[in-house]
Structures are given as C-alpha cells and as structure tokens.
Design an enzyme around this catalytic site. Structure first.
Site, mmCIF file in Angstrom:
data_model
loop_
_atom_site.group_PDB
_atom_site.id
_atom_site.type_symbol
_atom_site.label_atom_id
_atom_site.label_comp_id
_atom_site.label_asym_id
_atom_site.label_seq_id
_atom_site.Cartn_x
_atom_site.Cartn_y
_atom_site.Cartn_z
ATOM 1 C CB SER A 166 -88.161 31.240 110.745
ATOM 2 O OG SER A 166 -87.709 31.518 112.034
ATOM 3 C CE1 TYR A 222 -92.317 28.652 112.389
ATOM 4 C CE2 TYR A 222 -90.025 28.872 113.406
ATOM 5 C CZ TYR A 222 -91.286 29.677 112.995
ATOM 6 O OH TYR A 222 -91.026 31.085 112.383
#
Length: 265
Positions: A155, A169
């Site tokens: 990401s 995350y």
C-alpha cells in the site's frame, strides 16, 4: 510503423500460465485476477466468504478458467490448507499474488491488541506462510529465462505516513515491502522474482468508507496528483506487467500504483 501484435503477445501474454490470487473475490484482488485471466492465465482465487467467492469465480470464468478455494489466511492453518488445495490442482505454479488483507483503525491510546494481531497476521504473516507453502510449486515452474513470480500487494501507506490512525495496517504494509526485498534476494537463485504493488485509492471495501461519499471521494481524488481514483485497468496492467515476460528482469521492486499520491504531502 504497424503494431506488432505477436511481439506484444510475447511480452505481455500469459497463455499457459497458472496463478493464485488471494483475496480475489473483490476489490484489488479481483482487478488483478481479471487482468491475469484476460492475458490468458488460469487463475485460482481465494477468499474467506464462500458465497461471495463462488459468485466472483463464476463471473470471472467468463474471462477465462477461474477456480475458487475458500481460505482464511489470518491463521497458519488457513495458509496450509490453501497451499494443500492448490497442490492438489497444480503440478507447478507460475504466479502467486499475495493480496488478501485486513485493516483496523482506532485512536492510539485505545488501539486494541486484537486489532494489531489480526492485521499483522493477515497482511504480513499470511503472505510469508503462503509463499513458503507454495515454494515447491513455484520452483517447479521457474526457469532462468522465464522466472516464477511472487507479487505482494502492499500500500502507499507503507511508503508514507497516513493521516488515519491505522497503525497496524501501515506497519504491516511497510513490513511486506521489506519482506518483498528480502525474499527477492533469497529467491533469485531459484529463478523466482518477488515484487510488490503499492496501491493508492481504488474502489474496494477497505476504501468504501471514504469513496462511497461523493464529497469525500472528490476531495481524495483532488489530493491525487493525477486527479482521479484508480480504475481496474490501472491495477490489472501493473499486475500483468510484473507477471509477464515484460517484467521478468525486475525483482525486489515496489511499484506505487496510486496516481502519484505517494509523493503528495
């Protein structure tokens, strides 16, 4: 000069190749699975929810041979079960896409341990264990002139500090980027390339809380230097490049696919 279709097919075609795409029933995983199918690949998708998985496999089968295997990759047992199921279906594996992921957001002083563990286990431990479990099949497919491929989905939040309080995350995605580099160095001798894609904003369940609101969607798109949210072809194209002959000399790289948002302040 006329377009050489045969040359383009040689560079980007995946006829006869096999792939596993985790988290392939929706969002980015489904975009990648669709792109691989369009390029001629046989694809096995996995996801936790059986009904959604079966529906996605049925729809994707219109593009090419697509099978479904239910798996929960947040547990070691789930990773082992998926590796075993793939091994029953295939003698070798050309492409593994580690896409299945989870997220969690909470204020720093309230961030729960289970929110930390769930995300780290799914996003970081899961790709490692599944790659380990499928290593024999990847080695069976690998050739010096045609390496097997591992593609990890990271990401842009692993490349920059996000505004949201999604600590596990962003840590997991930074971790998968470095794990990609470490595995690439080790597996090069086995003729297996390992690369990562770092998506920016795409339509997915993980981004729905922002993108389903028209005003928030417009604001986010305005923060992207290219001025828009990612489309399925943007993700499919990046994955096909990394999986095809065109990307066979690339390993240990992380490709940001986010319209330049990883560069934004």
């Amino acid at each position: 000069m006329p377009m050489d279709i045969d040359r383009l097919t040689e560079l980007f075609g995946l006829d006869g190749k096999t792939a596993v795409v985790t988290g392939g029933s929706r969002g980015i995983g489904r975009m990648i699975a669709g792109g691989l199918l369009d390029a001629g690949c046989r694809v096995i998708i996995s996801a936790r929810k059986a009904e959604q998985l079966a529906a996605a496999a049925g729809e994707l089968s219109a593009q090419g041979p697509c099978e479904a295997v239910q798996a929960d990759l947040s547990t070691p047992e789930g990773c082992q079960a998926l590796a075993a199921a793939v091994s029953e279906r295939l003698d070798s594996l050309d492409i593994l896409v580690n896409n299945a992921g989870a997220s969690w957001g909470a204020r720093l002083d309230e961030f729960p341990l289970d929110g930390w563990n769930k995300v780290i286990d799914t996003n970081l431990r899961g790709p490692f264990l599944l790659t380990q479990g499928l290593l024999g099949l990847l080695r069976s497919a690998a050739r010096s002139e045609a390496p097997a491929r591992v593609i990890n989905v990271a990401s842009v939040d692993g490349l920059k500090v996000p505004d949201m309080e999604t600590y596990s995350y962003s840590a997991s995605k930074a971790g998968i980027i470095h794990l990609t580099r470490h595995l690439a160095k080790r597996l090069a001798r086995d003729h297996i390339t390992v690369n990562a894609i770092a998506p920016g904003p795409f339509d997915s369940k993980m981004m729905a809380f922002i993108l389903d609101d028209p005003d928030a969607r417009a604001a986010l798109a305005g923060h992207v230097p290219l001025g828009r949210i990612g489309q399925p072809d943007d993700m499919a194209g990046a994955a096909v490049y990394l999986a095809s002959r065109a990307g066979s000399y690339l390993t240990g790289a992380t490709v940001p696919v986010g319209g330049g948002i990883s560069l934004a302040d």
